[in-house]
Design a protein around this motif. Sequence first.
Motif, short mmCIF file in Angstrom:
data_model
loop_
_atom_site.label_atom_id
_atom_site.label_comp_id
_atom_site.label_asym_id
_atom_site.label_seq_id
_atom_site.Cartn_x
_atom_site.Cartn_y
_atom_site.Cartn_z
N ALA B 142 0.81 -1.22 0.00
CA ALA B 142 0.00 0.00 0.00
C ALA B 142 0.85 1.28 0.00
O ALA B 142 0.47 2.28 0.59
N GLY B 143 1.97 1.23 -0.72
CA GLY B 143 2.76 2.43 -0.99
C GLY B 143 3.01 3.29 0.22
O GLY B 143 3.63 2.86 1.19
N ALA B 144 2.52 4.52 0.16
CA ALA B 144 2.81 5.49 1.21
C ALA B 144 2.02 5.26 2.48
O ALA B 144 2.33 5.85 3.51
N ILE B 145 1.02 4.42 2.45
CA ILE B 145 0.16 4.28 3.63
C ILE B 145 0.90 3.52 4.72
O ILE B 145 1.33 2.40 4.50
N PRO B 146 1.06 4.14 5.88
CA PRO B 146 1.69 3.41 6.97
C PRO B 146 0.73 2.34 7.45
O PRO B 146 -0.27 2.64 8.08
N ILE B 147 0.99 1.09 7.10
CA ILE B 147 0.11 0.02 7.56
C ILE B 147 0.89 -1.09 8.27
O ILE B 147 0.43 -1.63 9.27
N LEU B 148 2.10 -1.38 7.81
CA LEU B 148 2.83 -2.47 8.44
C LEU B 148 3.28 -2.08 9.85
O LEU B 148 3.18 -2.86 10.79
N ARG B 149 3.76 -0.85 10.00
CA ARG B 149 4.21 -0.40 11.32
C ARG B 149 3.05 -0.36 12.32
O ARG B 149 3.17 -0.87 13.43
N PRO B 150 1.89 0.20 11.93
CA PRO B 150 0.75 0.13 12.85
C PRO B 150 0.37 -1.31 13.20
O PRO B 150 0.09 -1.61 14.36
N LEU B 151 0.37 -2.21 12.21
CA LEU B 151 0.01 -3.60 12.53
C LEU B 151 1.03 -4.21 13.47
O LEU B 151 0.69 -4.89 14.43
N ARG B 152 2.31 -3.96 13.21
CA ARG B 152 3.36 -4.60 13.99
C ARG B 152 3.52 -3.97 15.36
O ARG B 152 3.77 -4.65 16.33
N GLU B 153 3.36 -2.64 15.42
CA GLU B 153 3.69 -1.96 16.67
C GLU B 153 2.47 -1.38 17.37
O GLU B 153 2.24 -1.65 18.54
N SER B 154 1.67 -0.59 16.66
CA SER B 154 0.56 0.09 17.34
C SER B 154 -0.46 -0.91 17.86
O SER B 154 -1.05 -0.73 18.91
N LEU B 155 -0.69 -1.98 17.09
CA LEU B 155 -1.70 -2.96 17.49
C LEU B 155 -1.07 -4.15 18.21
O LEU B 155 -1.72 -5.18 18.38
N ALA B 156 0.18 -4.00 18.65
CA ALA B 156 0.88 -5.13 19.28
C ALA B 156 0.24 -5.55 20.60
O ALA B 156 0.45 -6.66 21.07
N GLY B 157 -0.55 -4.68 21.21
CA GLY B 157 -1.21 -5.03 22.46
C GLY B 157 -2.65 -5.45 22.27
O GLY B 157 -3.40 -5.60 23.23
N ASP B 158 -3.04 -5.63 21.04
CA ASP B 158 -4.43 -5.92 20.71
C ASP B 158 -4.47 -7.26 19.95
O ASP B 158 -3.43 -7.87 19.72
N ARG B 159 -5.65 -7.73 19.58
CA ARG B 159 -5.74 -8.95 18.80
C ARG B 159 -6.49 -8.65 17.50
O ARG B 159 -7.70 -8.41 17.52
N VAL B 160 -5.76 -8.64 16.40
CA VAL B 160 -6.36 -8.38 15.10
C VAL B 160 -7.17 -9.59 14.68
O VAL B 160 -6.70 -10.73 14.80
N THR B 161 -8.38 -9.36 14.20
CA THR B 161 -9.21 -10.49 13.79
C THR B 161 -9.44 -10.53 12.28
O THR B 161 -9.72 -11.57 11.72
N ARG B 162 -9.35 -9.36 11.63
CA ARG B 162 -9.60 -9.34 10.18
C ARG B 162 -8.91 -8.14 9.55
O ARG B 162 -8.88 -7.05 10.14
N VAL B 163 -8.38 -8.35 8.35
CA VAL B 163 -7.83 -7.25 7.56
C VAL B 163 -8.48 -7.32 6.18
O VAL B 163 -8.47 -8.38 5.54
N LEU B 164 -9.11 -6.25 5.76
CA LEU B 164 -9.68 -6.16 4.41
C LEU B 164 -8.96 -5.04 3.71
O LEU B 164 -9.02 -3.90 4.15
N GLY B 165 -8.29 -5.35 2.60
CA GLY B 165 -7.51 -4.31 1.97
C GLY B 165 -7.81 -4.13 0.49
O GLY B 165 -7.99 -5.10 -0.24
N ILE B 166 -7.89 -2.87 0.09
CA ILE B 166 -7.81 -2.53 -1.34
C ILE B 166 -6.35 -2.15 -1.53
O ILE B 166 -5.93 -1.06 -1.16
N VAL B 167 -5.56 -3.10 -2.05
CA VAL B 167 -4.11 -2.93 -2.04
C VAL B 167 -3.53 -2.91 -3.45
O VAL B 167 -2.31 -2.96 -3.61
N ASN B 168 -4.40 -2.81 -4.44
CA ASN B 168 -3.91 -2.70 -5.82
C ASN B 168 -4.66 -1.57 -6.51
O ASN B 168 -5.87 -1.64 -6.72
#
Lengths: 437, 437
Positions: B142-168
Amino acid sequence: MSEAVDSVGDKRLKVAVLGCGSVGSQVVRLLTEQSDDLAARIGAPVDLVGVAVRRLDAPREVDLPEGLLTTDAHALVSRGDLDLVIEVIGGIEPARPLILAALANGASVVTANKALVAEDGPTLFEAAEKAGRDLFYEAAVAGAIPILRPLRESLAGDRVTRVLGIVNGTTNFILDKMDTSGAGFAEALEEAQELGYAEADPTADVEGFDAAAKAAILASLAFHTRVNAADVYREGISDVTAADVASAREMKSVVKLLAICELKNGAVSARVHPAMIPATHPLASVREAYNAVFVESEAAGQLMFYGPGAGGAPTASAVLGDLVTAARNRLSSTVGSGESAYADREVLSMGETVTRYHVGIDVEDKAGVLAAVATAFAEHGVSIQTVRQEGRGAEAQLVVVSHRATDAQLRATVEHLQEMDMVREVTSVMRVEGTNE
Amino acid sequence: MSEAVDSVGDKRLKVAVLGCGSVGSQVVRLLTEQSDDLAARIGAPVDLVGVAVRRLDAPREVDLPEGLLTTDAHALVSRGDLDLVIEVIGGIEPARPLILAALANGASVVTANKALVAEDGPTLFEAAEKAGRDLFYEAAVAGAIPILRPLRESLAGDRVTRVLGIVNGTTNFILDKMDTSGAGFAEALEEAQELGYAEADPTADVEGFDAAAKAAILASLAFHTRVNAADVYREGISDVTAADVASAREMKSVVKLLAICELKNGAVSARVHPAMIPATHPLASVREAYNAVFVESEAAGQLMFYGPGAGGAPTASAVLGDLVTAARNRLSSTVGSGESAYADREVLSMGETVTRYHVGIDVEDKAGVLAAVATAFAEHGVSIQTVRQEGRGAEAQLVVVSHRATDAQLRATVEHLQEMDMVREVTSVMRVEGTNE
């Protein structure tokens, strides 16, 4: 730093939580329920060793193991063996001395306290730097939405030029309600209070104090310059009328309370006020009590971050994200990036800030009125983008939308209009944002 | 690790860039133009010491100082004094051996290479861990969108259940064009090609290969489990018809190519396919070539990250954000969080994945047809949410929307329908996502 504090050789981390209200109880719940996941992500288990509360016997949303509760927060943060302290009391006192004591005693601190960070951030940042510890506060702005970390880290190689945020859920709920139902402010506020979106005393939200604290934090991070709450121009939404909202609709726009942080000619401005934004702007579709922060930067272009801006569990999610980073840093005896104020830019007053005005004017319905109004704008150096005439006779109204000018020029224009004989009343003044103008 | 590499005592960092195409030239431009800001944010100046290219005399979008260009990328990454290497060549070879050589020679690596990370991430992560260096790849999704860092770090104390992406962006542009203009796929593709949103050979985009690589990366990070490109079920958009898009509209929905990563009963699924989502879903308003990633987690609730998913400057912004973090880590001799695969969850096949189907069926217009169709669904354990009958006689069509069932059950139902005498043709099958069902 004492040796006891620096020793993490036994690879268990001690954490204390200050406050056990709606956020604190969710923090405690997640620390307990997700302890295995947290340990795996951090690289060491985290032991909750104390929770400071005002009253031991208050009802709580979470079951706490025997002996964890204490009313002596100061003794808790001063015990000297804590690795991490989470502050979710809020407000200035006693949060400030507790955070300073925690840092001085060798703990990294995670806080959700927007008021304190916006009012006195530098004191906290300096204490953290002196102690060699982290001070993180992602939860202070826009609840669960990761926005501070992206601003500080993801966009660290870019140049942010503008941040437009819907950072207060209460006011967004009220304005959205006014837009969808045609209700006036008082009626929409009442509904927000009934549904629990607004406090009994809604001043901090509806008058923009809460959003102004967040604007200060956003501007500081975006522009690497110290901006505090007192630097932020602030107008609330209590004067927004059903007619303003209807007029926005006429222009295919919606009214939102925006936190606006801008970089212009090397200087910074930060302000909070209601504004009309085009219905096609990504922020326009942010409904109910949701928050969103729209960021414009030189290389990345336009980004938006959207999610729940408040609530116990969402805020706790942001707190725990910071906790994992701070805990990892404690284990590797390092610290993350602290305050970045190197740019030290000038902070503009509201009068110097450039914006656009949408002005509704009740006028005498006679020849020359449009020319007179246009002349008033021109005299103050404000050029007009569009004029629309509505009604005739006693109902005659002009709606003028200006091009960009300083807020001082625009205000002077409005004052001039109010003194003109042909003008019966300036019925509405609202800024226009989020356009390409 | 050699001592030369670990020494950053002189406080200048050496960086090399591999590739100088549309992303690389913007990386070089930002490194040069923003060198003062970067130095302040990192805490030390960054010196660009080499740029590896295929041909020295190719035209470039950026002016490079004399002597920086080289065609010998391997010699560049092996010189032994680099602190940081940026890989923006793309593809598997020679990017993989170059990244491995850079790490082995003591440099941290920032890459935008989604194909490589999705196909062979673990090899890279293990090499980075062995070398004690960072490997960051925010720009890969997703180019310029900060998404990996939020998933890896910001949500590190939470439990992700679903990711829906328009990534192309290419496929989103095509589907948006089909939705707004009523065009068919071929016509919309042609327009995308004319405007530069699609390549002459659009296979990687329109058949979902690009999105599948990103889905693998998102699922790995969200669920702390290794998911590679081959684990991702993939369907492109070349079979989406104008009738499908019109049928979605009837249902107040839009068709989007989604990357869907889910955690269900402890197991992970990752898939890419066109799906109908409600027009009220935040992803539905993602227009043109924009990208957005919608994340659902236990505590934070629903978050969305929106922005430009491609392009030289936006991708360079993400690369430089990673560069600043990697550079700060080099200065403090630490590393950020690397791969997190501790959960090691089962990855489900598509047949086991739970979804909903929207099925258009040309039927004989006679009594009992609805009962027969409903029976076919029931036989495979699929319950029906709605049935709509359109047209009469030779034009008679049933549109069925199912409740949730496994993809295997839904497929078996469709095969069964195709064999029924009363069914002339199954005209359209599309999954339905983003509903509360």
